[in-house]
Design an enzyme around this catalytic site. Structure first.
Site, PDB file in Angstrom:
ATOM      1  N   THR A  33       0.837  -1.201   0.000  1.00 14.79           N
ATOM      2  CA  THR A  33       0.000   0.000   0.000  1.00 14.79           C
ATOM      3  C   THR A  33       0.869   1.246   0.000  1.00 14.79           C
ATOM      4  O   THR A  33       0.561   2.245  -0.651  1.00 14.79           O
ATOM      5  CB  THR A  33      -0.936   0.000   1.217  1.00 14.79           C
ATOM      6  OG1 THR A  33      -1.703  -1.207   1.214  1.00 14.79           O
ATOM      7  CG2 THR A  33      -1.883   1.184   1.169  1.00 14.79           C
ATOM      8  N   GLU A 219      -4.387  -5.330  -4.921  1.00 14.03           N
ATOM      9  CA  GLU A 219      -4.967  -6.663  -4.716  1.00 14.03           C
ATOM     10  C   GLU A 219      -5.442  -7.272  -6.043  1.00 14.03           C
ATOM     11  O   GLU A 219      -6.549  -7.810  -6.148  1.00 14.03           O
ATOM     12  CB  GLU A 219      -6.145  -6.586  -3.719  1.00 14.03           C
ATOM     13  CG  GLU A 219      -5.802  -5.977  -2.373  1.00 14.03           C
ATOM     14  CD  GLU A 219      -4.996  -6.903  -1.472  1.00 14.03           C
ATOM     15  OE1 GLU A 219      -4.568  -7.972  -1.956  1.00 14.03           O
ATOM     16  OE2 GLU A 219      -4.791  -6.561  -0.304  1.00 14.03           O
TER      17      GLU A 219
END
Length: 764
Positions: A33, A219
């Site tokens: 992230t 993801e």
């Protein structure tokens, strides 16, 4: 660009690779992230793109909000024009803008899972099917699965087999018709309609392909077929597509996730640059070595070797109880110790998480936690936006946007009670809905008006087609909905929420009830108004549509808040993805349970189960505990169970085995009494020492040497300390051939029978 110095070499490489397709293989806990946020900040801050030329897509609203906050912090400015959202929010936003290109009104409503289930239940009832033989949730799941594969009812009819699928096709057909008549889209439709939009409108496809010069997807291993096609459409022109993911953490096949999307990325984009993020910032090397050894058994994966600069850490504890009650008692004792010694957890955070394969496993664990007085929270309970009063208010807001929404109208037409009961509803059903009014949502001028319940209400009132008492109630309800629609068009979302609560009588009824439950509901509704105001302050384009979309699209993961969490968190392994805890207990490691029974004859299912195990193991920061039992009740009867193959896939040198049925004398384990290792901190297992280089065949990254801790002579009356059960007194000693069986009475855990060689007892 001073912030680039905060990245490790691999993260920096991924951030600076601006043009062309980029595949970032990000291992668990490797800071993926962070890389996405820094890459976005670099693209904008270094002048490669304007804020609205960048699109970043992830899977939860919480992750999107955190990503936006990181980017704004790095750039030291607000980025209101930056597109960071979930897939579904992105599609909702695009469709609100471009729906007419599909012949769809911009005022469509979004049906959440509760709304969808209501439509399916009605279809089952109208078709005369038995909902016990055909559960609505099962039918809805099959419909969603078909949509994830982009199958229409006709496609499903052609590919399905057996009477179940035949009935599902009929339900699917009615379900699709009902959503069309109500001007509604479900979550799957948001994706499908957007893909269709890009297919049928070259103008729209070109517009957004040119606007979004840089596309980033988090993801990526969890994307399904429609999401894959959507991203391909957006990136096919400039090919500046960056996807981040880990094939080893693909665990949502049952939701439609297609592992091929990430595995075949380099075939889809032959010029792809691949960057591997292998440095882990979360777990100890022992945990990483164990997880790597398990996942390496899978064939369909991309190789990585996770490493960390942390110390090797405590060895993994494996406990195998006699049955699920013994397993639960062990977990409860471990949880009690972890909550008393929770220095690794922040204020209010869970010091320990118990992960299980199926929800049914939680019952015994909950009972055991209650017995020892350990507070716990089940992740996935009734969440804020699932509470009745919130769902009722959301239904009113949807009606304010689009009165043809049948599900919302049925939910609140008599909430609070206004005299519109079953008889009135049956009368409305018999009324022809045709009116002189133009349809709110028609795909074309030739299409028939929607046969909605709202149309029947309008005609019943205009032509006085129901008894006088019912007419008065229906007229008042019609006036309310029309007034709320007018408020919604001129006032902000928060004012519309307040109008709903005030003018519907909902808040007044709760105030009149004067109970603690009613007061709690009032406080929840007050919080909903606050949420609307926060949304208005944060969103660049606030609207009631946007606020309702946000509530409808909230996911379970968005509700996991650290400062709300109890000391012990209970959840399924699937729900744990993206979370981390100082200590993790993975329960029920038995063949047929984990891995699940359906994986016995299916290699793909087995690999998915192993990926799920890998995800669970890598949630642990400092300590990892694996548990199982020798027998477990199934439908009230005990069934013997074999230990999970996943336990055997962990190198023996990394594991301390406990429990009467655990083979604690495995090679390299040492004696748990005579020459066993001293426990690390608390009950978490032995400390590891001196690093050694990795070898071709798997070896742990560190050597784990025994320390002599011989207890010496023991007998009845000797006070001892156990690494898990605490302080106790030996009350009996039974000599064996090469060992002794000790009966020990512990202060908190009660009386236990232990083999002296393996008990890890020390003098107290």
């Amino acid at each position: 660009m001073d912030f680039l110095s905060e990245l490790n070499p691999e993260q920096r490489e991924a951030t600076l690779q601006t043009n062309g397709p980029l595949l970032i293989l990000a291992g668990a806990g490797s800071g993926k992230t962070r890389v996405i946020a820094y890459r976005i900040a670099y693209l904008i801050g270094d002048g490669h793109a304007e804020a609205d030329h960048v699109l970043a897509v992830t899977f939860t609203n919480k992750a999107a909000a955190e990503m936006r906050a990181r980017v704004e912090r790095l750039l030291e400015s607000e980025c209101g024009r930056l597109w960071i959202s979930t897939f579904h929010s992105l599609c909702a936003r695009l469709l609100r803008r471009e729906a007419p290109a599909l012949g769809l009104s911009r005022d469509f409503v979004i049906y959440d899972s509760t709304d969808q289930l209501a439509v399916v239940k009605r279809a089952i009832r109208d078709l005369g099917f038995d909902d016990k033989l055909l559960p609505p949730k099962a039918a809805l799941g099959r419909i969603s699965s078909a949509k994830n594969r982009m199958q229409s009812p006709d496609d499903l009819a052609a590919s399905g087999w057996g009477p179940f699928d035949d009935r599902v096709v009929q339900i699917y057909t009615r379900y699709a018709r009902a959503l069309g008549e109500a001007g509604a889209l479900d979550f799957d439709d948001l994706l499908l309609k957007t893909v269709e939009l890009f297919d049928v409108s070259e103008r729209v496809r070109t517009k957004y392909a040119e606007q979004f010069r840089y596309v980033l997807v988090d993801e990526y291993q969890d994307t399904n077929r429609p999401q894959y096609m959507l991203i391909r459409r957006l990136a096919e022109k400039h090919r500046n597509l960056c996807v981040v993911g880990d094939p080893d953490q693909s665990i949502y096949k049952w939701r439609g996730a297609d592992l091929r999307n990430i595995m075949d990325f380099e075939e889809d984009f032959p010029e792809t640059k691949v960057v591997r993020l292998e440095r882990n910032y979360r777990s100890t090397q022992v945990i990483l070595d164990a997880a790597s050894a398990v996942i390496r058994q899978n064939l369909n994966r991309k190789e990585k070797r996770l490493w960390t600069e942390q110390a090797a850490g405590a060895r993994i504890t494996y406990y195998r109880g006699g049955d699920e009650l013994e397993e639960a008692d062990f977990i409860a004792t471990a949880a009690r110790g972890a909550t008393l010694d929770s220095a690794d957890a922040g204020p209010g955070e869970a010091a320990l998480a118990v992960l299980y394969r199926t929800n049914a496993q939680s019952r015994a664990i909950e009972d055991a936690l209650l017995r020892v007085g350990v507070a716990y929270r089940i992740i996935g309970g009734v969440r804020f936006y699932e509470r009745k009063e919130i769902k009722d208010t959301l239904a009113y807001l949807k009606l304010a946007i689009n009165p043809d929404d049948d599900v919302s109208l049925r939910r609140v037409i008599n909430v609070p009670t206004r005299g519109i009961g079953k008889g009135v509803m049956e009368s409305l059903e018999r009324i022809d809905p045709a009116t002189h009014n133009a349809p709110l949502l028609a795909a074309s001028a030739d299409e028939d008006p929607p046969a909605s319940l709202w149309r029947r209400v309008v005609r019943a009132v205009d032509e006085r087609l129901v008894p006088t008492r019912a007419l008065s109630s229906l007229s008042a309800f019609r006036t309310l909905v029309e007034h709320l629609g007018a408020v919604a068009h001129r006032e902000p979302a928060s004012a519309t929420v307040e109008a709903v609560l005030d003018q519907s009588g909902y808040l007044h009824d709760l105030q009149e009830e004067r109970s603690e439950e009613a007061q709690a509901r009032i406080e929840n509704l007050q919080e909903l108004v606050s949420a609307a105001r926060e949304y208005e302050a944060q969103d660049a384009e606030p609207s009631l549509n946007g606020f309702v979309d946000r509530l409808s699209l909230l996911s379970e993961t968005d509700e996991v808040e650290g400062d709300d969490a109890a000391h012990v968190a209970l959840m399924t392994l699937h729900a744990s993805k993206g979370l981390e805890f100082p200590t993790v207990v993975m329960a029920g490691l038995e063949e047929g349970l984990f891995p699940h029974a359906r994986a016995r004859e299916d290699d793909e299912e087995l690999e998915e189960e192993r990926r799920l195990c890998y995800v669970g193991m890598t949630r642990a920061q400092q300590r990892l505990v694996l548990t199982g039992c020798a027998r477990r009740r199934v439908f009230g009867e005990y069934q013997a169970s074999d230990a999970s193959r996943f336990v055997d896939e962990v190198p023996a040198a990394l594991v301390d085995r406990l429990g009467a049925t655990g083979s604690a004398g495995s090679a390299g384990q040492g004696s748990l009494l005579g020459s066993g290792r001293r426990s690390g901190r608390g009950w978490g297992g032995g400390r590891a020492h001196r690093p050694k280089p990795a070898e071709e065949t798997f070896e742990p990254t560190y050597a784990y040497e025994d320390e002599d801790q011989s207890l010496g002579t023991v007998g009845p009356g000797t006070r001892v300390r156990h690494p898990l059960f605490g302080i106790g007194t030996i009350v009996a000693v039974e000599p064996l051939h090469d060992d002794a069986k000790l009966t020990v009475k512990f202060r908190t855990a009660g009386q236990k029978k232990l083999l002296a060689k393996y008990a890890k007892l020390t003098p107290a």
